[in-house]
Design a protein around this motif. Sequence first.
Motif, PDB file in Angstrom:
ATOM      1  N   GLY A 100       2.078  -4.808   6.882  1.00  0.00           N
ATOM      2  CA  GLY A 100       0.524  -3.379   6.428  1.00  0.00           C
ATOM      3  C   GLY A 100       0.524  -2.187   5.512  1.00  0.00           C
ATOM      4  N   ALA A 101      -0.947  -2.063   5.393  1.00  0.00           N
ATOM      5  CA  ALA A 101      -0.682  -1.353   4.284  1.00  0.00           C
ATOM      6  C   ALA A 101      -0.591  -0.232   4.180  1.00  0.00           C
ATOM      7  N   LYS A 102      -0.461   0.649   5.186  1.00  0.00           N
ATOM      8  CA  LYS A 102       0.589   2.100   4.779  1.00  0.00           C
ATOM      9  C   LYS A 102       1.360   1.884   3.931  1.00  0.00           C
ATOM     10  N   GLU A 105       1.443   2.894   0.118  1.00  0.00           N
ATOM     11  CA  GLU A 105       1.750   3.912  -0.026  1.00  0.00           C
ATOM     12  C   GLU A 105       2.264   4.484  -0.954  1.00  0.00           C
ATOM     13  N   PHE A 126      -6.659  10.385   3.869  1.00  0.00           N
ATOM     14  CA  PHE A 126      -6.691   9.321   5.284  1.00  0.00           C
ATOM     15  C   PHE A 126      -4.677  10.342   5.275  1.00  0.00           C
ATOM     16  N   ASN A 174     -10.456   5.343  -1.330  1.00  0.00           N
ATOM     17  CA  ASN A 174     -10.226   4.826  -0.867  1.00  0.00           C
ATOM     18  C   ASN A 174     -11.449   5.125   0.195  1.00  0.00           C
ATOM     19  N   ASN A 178     -12.030   6.511   5.639  1.00  0.00           N
ATOM     20  CA  ASN A 178     -11.380   6.521   6.779  1.00  0.00           C
ATOM     21  C   ASN A 178     -10.976   7.956   6.263  1.00  0.00           C
ATOM     22  N   ASP A 206      -7.088   2.300  -1.729  1.00  0.00           N
ATOM     23  CA  ASP A 206      -7.250   1.909  -0.154  1.00  0.00           C
ATOM     24  C   ASP A 206      -7.953   0.670   0.248  1.00  0.00           C
ATOM     25  N   PRO A 208      -8.610  -1.065   4.092  1.00  0.00           N
ATOM     26  CA  PRO A 208      -8.193  -1.600   5.144  1.00  0.00           C
ATOM     27  C   PRO A 208      -9.852  -2.020   5.960  1.00  0.00           C
ATOM     28  N   TYR A 209     -10.594  -1.311   5.361  1.00  0.00           N
ATOM     29  CA  TYR A 209     -12.472  -1.611   5.278  1.00  0.00           C
ATOM     30  C   TYR A 209     -12.551  -2.613   4.821  1.00  0.00           C
ATOM     31  N   THR A 236      -4.752  -4.999   4.621  1.00  0.00           N
ATOM     32  CA  THR A 236      -4.194  -5.520   5.780  1.00  0.00           C
ATOM     33  C   THR A 236      -5.012  -5.761   6.612  1.00  0.00           C
ATOM     34  N   SER A 238      -5.447  -5.763  10.060  1.00  0.00           N
ATOM     35  CA  SER A 238      -5.164  -4.909  11.304  1.00  0.00           C
ATOM     36  C   SER A 238      -6.399  -5.232  11.529  1.00  0.00           C
ATOM     37  N   LYS A 239      -7.319  -4.462  10.461  1.00  0.00           N
ATOM     38  CA  LYS A 239      -8.516  -4.637  11.189  1.00  0.00           C
ATOM     39  C   LYS A 239      -9.945  -5.353  10.665  1.00  0.00           C
ATOM     40  N   ARG A 247       1.497  -6.525  12.144  1.00  0.00           N
ATOM     41  CA  ARG A 247       1.582  -5.661  11.068  1.00  0.00           C
ATOM     42  C   ARG A 247       2.264  -6.618   9.713  1.00  0.00           C
ATOM     43  N   TYR A 325     -15.662   4.115  12.463  1.00  0.00           N
ATOM     44  CA  TYR A 325     -15.558   5.428  12.431  1.00  0.00           C
ATOM     45  C   TYR A 325     -17.018   6.256  12.675  1.00  0.00           C
TER      46      TYR A 325
HETATM   47  C1  PLP Z   1      -7.854   4.313   5.059  1.00  0.00           C
HETATM   48  C2  PLP Z   1      -6.283   3.971   6.224  1.00  0.00           C
HETATM   49  N1  PLP Z   1      -5.410   3.133   5.275  1.00  0.00           N
HETATM   50  C3  PLP Z   1      -4.099   2.698   5.526  1.00  0.00           C
HETATM   51  C4  PLP Z   1      -4.248   2.608   6.592  1.00  0.00           C
HETATM   52  C5  PLP Z   1      -3.158   1.656   7.432  1.00  0.00           C
HETATM   53  O1  PLP Z   1      -3.291   0.612   8.147  1.00  0.00           O
HETATM   54  P1  PLP Z   1      -2.460  -0.581   8.024  1.00  0.00           P
HETATM   55  O2  PLP Z   1      -2.305  -1.035   9.949  1.00  0.00           O
HETATM   56  O3  PLP Z   1      -2.432  -2.297   7.436  1.00  0.00           O
HETATM   57  O4  PLP Z   1      -0.536  -0.238   8.085  1.00  0.00           O
HETATM   58  C6  PLP Z   1      -5.186   2.961   8.067  1.00  0.00           C
HETATM   59  C7  PLP Z   1      -5.365   2.238   9.495  1.00  0.00           C
HETATM   60  O5  PLP Z   1      -5.852   3.320  10.308  1.00  0.00           O
HETATM   61  C8  PLP Z   1      -6.118   3.560   7.708  1.00  0.00           C
HETATM   62  O6  PLP Z   1      -7.103   3.513   8.232  1.00  0.00           O
END
Ligand code: PLP
Length: 423
Positions: A100-102, A105, A126, A174, A178, A206, A208-209, A236, A238-239, A247, A325
């Motif tokens: 994942g991206a988180k 960080e 975030f 970001n 988000n 960041d 992800p979107y 990521t 994820s989206k 993950r 969102y």
């Molecule tokens: C701004 C931002 N960064 C990171 C993430 C984390 O994404 P990941 O599922 O890739 O860890 C999210 C997920 O909602 C997000 O909104």
Amino acid sequence: MTATFSNFARSLTVETAFTVLAVAKRLKAAGKDVVELEIGDSPFDSTSSARKAGVVAIEENQSHYCPSPGIPPFLEAAAEFVSREFNIPAGPENIVAGPGAKIFEQFFCEAFLNSGDGVLVFSPFFPTYLPNVQRRGARVVFSVIRQETQFRPNLKDIRAFVEKDVAPKAIFLNSPHNPTGGITTQDDLKAIADLIRGKDIAVFSDEPYCHMVWKGKHHSLLEQPDMMNQAVAAFTFSKSYSMSGWRLGFAVTAQPVAEIIGKMINTTLSCTPPLVQFAGVAALQEDHAERNETMQKFREKVTLLTEGLNAIEGFTTIDPTATFYVFPNVMEVCNRLGITSHGLAMYLLEGADDQFGIACLGGECFGDAGHGFLRFSCAEPNERLTQALEFLPTAIARKDRIRKYLEQNTHFSLPTPYDCSIG
Ligand SMILES: Cc1ncc(COP(=O)(O)O)c(C=O)c1O
């Protein structure tokens, strides 16, 4: 338990979306019908080539350790993908795979921050940025972004941070953003690059979107000259590919930084599961059309939700720019009801009705600058979004229930009215 927790553990703050999700699941298990718009997840299946490649990878026993930065086919596919789609001059040496991206960080903070360093964070933000900065004992400097300027970063604040802070070291950017759905425009990115180029300042970008920009197209800071050397961009699956539970994500950065992050993965996670990376390669190489169709569906959802919310008295949302969102200003409603915005969110879930509820988040879950806003994600089918929209005016009109909810949850009473002149 006798050993005491560290100061960090005791001060740890978390992503409230997961806390509200737990409440929503509990209420659903008890029989309540809840429209879940609290978590930023996709209601769609993971894209098909990714699913097939994951199954094949399991059957082919791609289930052992692999190199910490990632398997070569993944690094190559990710580099090719960001060059093709976002004009980022990356090769495989610039990529690191992660779950994942988180996680990036934390690695970004470990790579660049020492105690006391200044880190500029745009608020609302975030929620996991702060704990990761705090892990390093660094110092957060906030810059408020506002609805009246489409939630774009304030360049004056960035300049002031770079030129006047006692120890400016990093910026968390970001875009798309988000929770607000705003973007940092290409002109803003150029201006930010010009402000920091050649200085000892690193940016966590960041992204992800990146496929959810509804006006124009996505631009990355890394597209700007020299920014590969000063930024870590996080992407990521994820989206864009509805793969949150697999993950999988990756960072793009200069080779020495990628090597450092590779060492951090070595010393923490060992590696990102190779079978998941193989699924990611298939997604990047074969699932464009399916991804674009899904993005179109998200866009329709965002429009549906935005138009529906704007039709409710006291809700004001900007025309959606990006993300899945919607972030309406509800200060007027909160002031009228004497409830905080997260109080309003929790009332919609718990208090407004015995049989039906909406799970969403108060803007303050994303920092003080989010007070007076609600964040809705589009994580449910369209007919459920419509049901939620129809319920909202009824819920807000139920004065007796609001009074009762506030009596039982006094911490949600609004101490002083929100200042509606600040958007
Ligand atoms: C701004 C931002 N960064 C990171 C993430 C984390 O994404 P990941 O599922 O890739 O860890 C999210 C997920 O909602 C997000 O909104």
